[in-house]
Design a protein around this motif. Structure first.
Motif, short mmCIF file in Angstrom:
data_model
loop_
_atom_site.label_atom_id
_atom_site.label_comp_id
_atom_site.label_asym_id
_atom_site.label_seq_id
_atom_site.Cartn_x
_atom_site.Cartn_y
_atom_site.Cartn_z
N SER A 43 0.84 -1.19 0.00
CA SER A 43 0.00 0.00 0.00
C SER A 43 0.88 1.25 0.00
N SER A 44 0.34 2.34 -0.53
CA SER A 44 1.09 3.59 -0.53
C SER A 44 1.41 4.03 0.90
N TYR A 45 0.51 3.73 1.81
CA TYR A 45 0.71 4.05 3.22
C TYR A 45 1.96 3.36 3.76
N SER A 46 2.19 2.11 3.36
CA SER A 46 3.35 1.38 3.88
C SER A 46 4.66 2.03 3.43
N TYR A 47 4.69 2.61 2.23
CA TYR A 47 5.91 3.27 1.78
C TYR A 47 6.17 4.56 2.56
N LEU A 48 5.10 5.25 2.95
CA LEU A 48 5.26 6.42 3.81
C LEU A 48 5.83 6.01 5.16
N LEU A 49 5.27 4.95 5.74
CA LEU A 49 5.79 4.44 7.02
C LEU A 49 7.24 4.00 6.88
N TRP A 50 7.54 3.32 5.76
CA TRP A 50 8.91 2.84 5.56
C TRP A 50 9.90 4.01 5.58
N CYS A 51 9.52 5.08 4.90
CA CYS A 51 10.40 6.25 4.84
C CYS A 51 10.54 6.94 6.20
N ARG A 52 9.56 6.76 7.06
CA ARG A 52 9.64 7.34 8.40
C ARG A 52 10.37 6.41 9.36
N THR A 57 17.77 2.32 7.44
CA THR A 57 18.14 1.06 6.80
C THR A 57 17.60 0.99 5.37
N SER A 58 17.45 2.15 4.76
CA SER A 58 16.99 2.26 3.38
C SER A 58 17.75 3.38 2.69
N VAL A 59 17.75 3.36 1.35
CA VAL A 59 18.41 4.42 0.58
C VAL A 59 17.58 4.73 -0.67
N VAL A 60 17.76 5.94 -1.17
CA VAL A 60 17.19 6.34 -2.45
C VAL A 60 18.29 6.95 -3.30
N VAL A 72 16.29 1.21 -2.26
CA VAL A 72 16.43 -0.08 -1.58
C VAL A 72 15.83 0.13 -0.20
N THR A 73 14.86 -0.71 0.18
CA THR A 73 14.31 -0.66 1.52
C THR A 73 14.78 -1.88 2.30
N GLY A 74 15.02 -1.68 3.57
CA GLY A 74 15.46 -2.78 4.41
C GLY A 74 15.18 -2.50 5.87
#
Length: 176
Positions: A43-52, A57-60, A72-74
């Motif tokens: 869900s788009s919501y999960s990507y917002l949470l991931w970025c928060r 442990t992620s990069v763009v 890369v999300t991790g």
């Protein structure tokens, strides 16, 4: 926790930088994942949470205008804090074939190793995803560490009945 810009952002070229994701990047990351046509789209919501919640442990990768063109999300496994689980890797079609995914993976693992130590990297890959197989196989080779594969989630565990098995790639151990 957000790493200092000098820790995680470096110039890939005069047009791309590697950076820590911000909440404002969530929609762009969702679109890159959707347009990949191979990732399971969350869900788009999960990507917002991931970025928060998992920015450390992620990069763009950002283009010259600052827009994300790859990610890369991790996350670190709660039961194995030295193990980075790579959740998703995606590159915008206009930047594919340039080695950007490998560079992002190298930058992320280097940052995680420096911040909290890194004993292993784990990810799952479906048998038909040759690009991911190549990415993680070459990463293990570059890192000069072992790569083990085993089925983590068999196809019959997925409720939709048409999902391929998810094969666990365990890369490491890394030297201390």
């Amino acid at each position: 926790m957000t790493a200092a810009p000098a820790d995680c952002a470096h110039a890939r070229s005069e047009f791309l930088t590697i950076d820590t994701p911000r909440v404002e990047d969530g929609a762009a990351i969702w679109r890159i994942a959707r347009d990949s046509e191979v990732l399971d789209l969350n869900s788009s919501y999960s990507y917002l949470l991931w970025c928060r919640d998992f920015a450390a442990t992620s990069v763009v990768a950002r283009d010259a205008s600052g827009e994300p063109v790859a990610f890369v999300t991790g996350y670190l496994r709660p039961d194995r804090p030295g193990t980075l689980v790579v959740w998703q890797v995606a590159v915008d079609p206009s930047h594919r074939g340039s080695g950007l995914a490998g560079e992002l993976l190298d930058a992320l693992t280097s940052r995680v190793a420096e911040a909290s130590g890194l004993s292993a990297v784990e990810t799952t890959v479906t048998p038909d995803n040759t690009a991911s197989d190549r990415l993680f196989t070459s990463y293990a080779r570059r890192s000069a560490v072992p790569l083990e594969r085993e089925v983590l989630f068999a196809d019959d565990l997925f409720p939709e009945g048409k999902h391929l098995p998810e094969v666990l790639y365990r890369i490491g151990p890394f030297p201390s």
